[in-house]
Enzyme design. Structure first.
Site, short mmCIF file in Angstrom:
data_model
loop_
_atom_site.label_atom_id
_atom_site.label_comp_id
_atom_site.label_asym_id
_atom_site.label_seq_id
_atom_site.Cartn_x
_atom_site.Cartn_y
_atom_site.Cartn_z
N TRP A 1 0.49 -1.30 -0.20
CA TRP A 1 -0.02 0.03 -0.07
C TRP A 1 0.69 1.44 0.11
O TRP A 1 0.22 2.36 -0.45
CB TRP A 1 -1.43 0.17 1.02
CG TRP A 1 -1.73 -0.33 0.90
CD1 TRP A 1 -2.32 -2.09 -0.31
CD2 TRP A 1 -3.01 -1.28 2.45
NE1 TRP A 1 -3.85 -2.70 -0.25
CE2 TRP A 1 -4.20 -2.22 1.31
CE3 TRP A 1 -3.32 -1.27 3.13
CZ2 TRP A 1 -4.86 -2.31 1.89
CZ3 TRP A 1 -4.61 -1.30 4.49
CH2 TRP A 1 -4.65 -2.70 3.64
N LYS A 2 2.41 1.42 -0.54
CA LYS A 2 3.03 2.10 -0.11
C LYS A 2 2.40 3.67 1.60
O LYS A 2 1.61 2.95 2.52
CB LYS A 2 3.61 2.69 -1.29
CG LYS A 2 3.92 1.73 -2.03
CD LYS A 2 4.12 1.89 -3.71
CE LYS A 2 4.52 1.38 -4.19
NZ LYS A 2 5.03 1.09 -5.51
N SER B 1 2.95 -2.69 -12.37
CA SER B 1 2.05 -2.53 -12.77
C SER B 1 1.16 -3.35 -13.01
O SER B 1 0.90 -3.98 -14.49
CB SER B 1 1.65 -1.52 -14.23
OG SER B 1 2.73 -0.08 -13.82
N HIS C 1 13.26 -2.85 -1.57
CA HIS C 1 11.95 -1.83 -2.30
C HIS C 1 12.56 -0.77 -2.63
O HIS C 1 13.68 0.01 -2.15
CB HIS C 1 10.90 -1.09 -1.88
CG HIS C 1 9.58 -1.34 -2.68
ND1 HIS C 1 9.93 -0.16 -3.22
CD2 HIS C 1 8.62 -1.79 -3.31
CE1 HIS C 1 9.11 -0.04 -4.52
NE2 HIS C 1 8.13 -0.75 -4.45
N GLY D 1 0.42 -2.69 -6.23
CA GLY D 1 0.97 -1.23 -5.47
C GLY D 1 -0.53 -0.93 -5.96
O GLY D 1 -1.24 -1.38 -4.99
P1 13P Z 1 2.39 -0.28 -9.05
O1 13P Z 1 2.12 -2.00 -8.78
O2 13P Z 1 1.74 0.88 -7.92
O3 13P Z 1 3.10 -0.43 -10.10
O4 13P Z 1 3.54 -0.82 -7.81
C1 13P Z 1 4.53 -1.52 -7.70
C2 13P Z 1 5.06 -1.47 -6.44
O5 13P Z 1 6.38 -0.50 -6.19
C3 13P Z 1 4.97 -3.24 -5.72
O6 13P Z 1 6.35 -2.85 -4.96
#
Ligand code: 13P
Length: 251
Positions: free
Chosen positions: A10-11, A214, A96, A235
């Site tokens: 989820w960042k 993505s 990461h 993400g």
């Molecule tokens: P996205 O799926 O938004 O490209 O992010 C990927 C990611 O960094 C998962 O750790």
């Protein structure tokens, strides 16, 4: 055989209230319709404790997005692995590309964090991946080799079984540009061969190598059809429950 993992990163998104709402919805659906993949959620630190309570005995697992390499001490603003296991985490994302690029984390520091995570019973989700410039200049395999070998320095053959490797090409993260399945397959095979050289073929065959960059409901089917892709690290598309459920139930 390597386990299938579907993990949400989820960042820096969702308040605790929003995280609980998502978690309750996810738990309800998974209770009625179980999945064979291991489902992992990596929320921000502030929601870990609350989701630890929500996910207890649910079969859904929690990951942290980062940790400090020391067990405790005068490190203002930092969180230790022991705190994370106590709050209910089973995994910790380490290495990461956003930590590497924005926060200047290098292979040696990531290695120290991996060792610290293993020491306190956390399973690292160890991210590696090349930038577009590295790929285009032909340095991709050298970069992946350095990240793997230096990141796994002093990790034993017993401990490697507790690590999930996430191949996340930096140019595919948050860009909407998923790597082609052939490119991912090539990178995953390279990683597994390197792990075989380091730990032997039996140990390497059991390690889950997952893909991130993505991932969406639209491409999950073709990604998971590839033999070398043992799961995904998602993400943006993990932030909406409906979209994450479509990814979990990809079959
Ligand atoms: P996205 O799926 O938004 O490209 O992010 C990927 C990611 O960094 C998962 O750790």
């Amino acid at each position: 055989m390597a386990d299938t993992i579907v993990a949400a990163n989820w960042k820096m998104h969702k308040t605790t209230g929003q995280a609980i709402e998502f978690a309750c919805g996810l738990k309800d659906v998974l209770f009625k319709k179980p999945v064979s993949a291991t489902v992992v959620i990596a929320p921000p630190f502030t929601s870990i404790e609350a989701l630890g309570v929500e996910f207890k005995d649910s079969g859904i697992f929690l990951a942290a997005q980062n940790m400090h390499e020391a067990s405790h001490g005068a490190y203002t603003g930092e969180i230790s692995g022991k705190m994370l296991t106590a709050a209910g985490c089973r995994y910790c994302i380490l290495g990461h590309s956003e930590r590497r690029r924005i926060f200047g984390e290098g292979n040696a520091l990531i290695n120290a964090k991996i060792i610290a995570a293993l020491t306190c019973g956390l399973m690292p989700i160890f991210c590696i991946g090349e930038t577009l410039a590295e790929r285009e200049s032909g340095a991709m395999f050298t970069v992946l080799t350095g990240q793997l070998k230096e990141g796994l320095n002093k990790v034993t053959v017993d401990d490697i079984q507790k690590i999930i490797v996430a191949y996340e090409p930096v140019w595919a993260i948050g860009t909407g540009k998923t790597a082609a399945t052939g490119q991912i397959q090539e990178a995953h095979l390279f990683i597994r061969n390197l792990l075989s050289e380091m730990y032997g073929t039996t140990a390497a065959a059991a390690i889950s190598i997952i893909y991130g960059g993505s991932v969406t409901p639209a491409n999950i089917g073709s990604l998971m059809a590839e033999k070398e892709i043992n799961g995904v690290l998602v993400g943006s598309a993990s932030l909406d429950l409906g979209s994450f459920l479509e990814i979990i139930y990809f079959q």
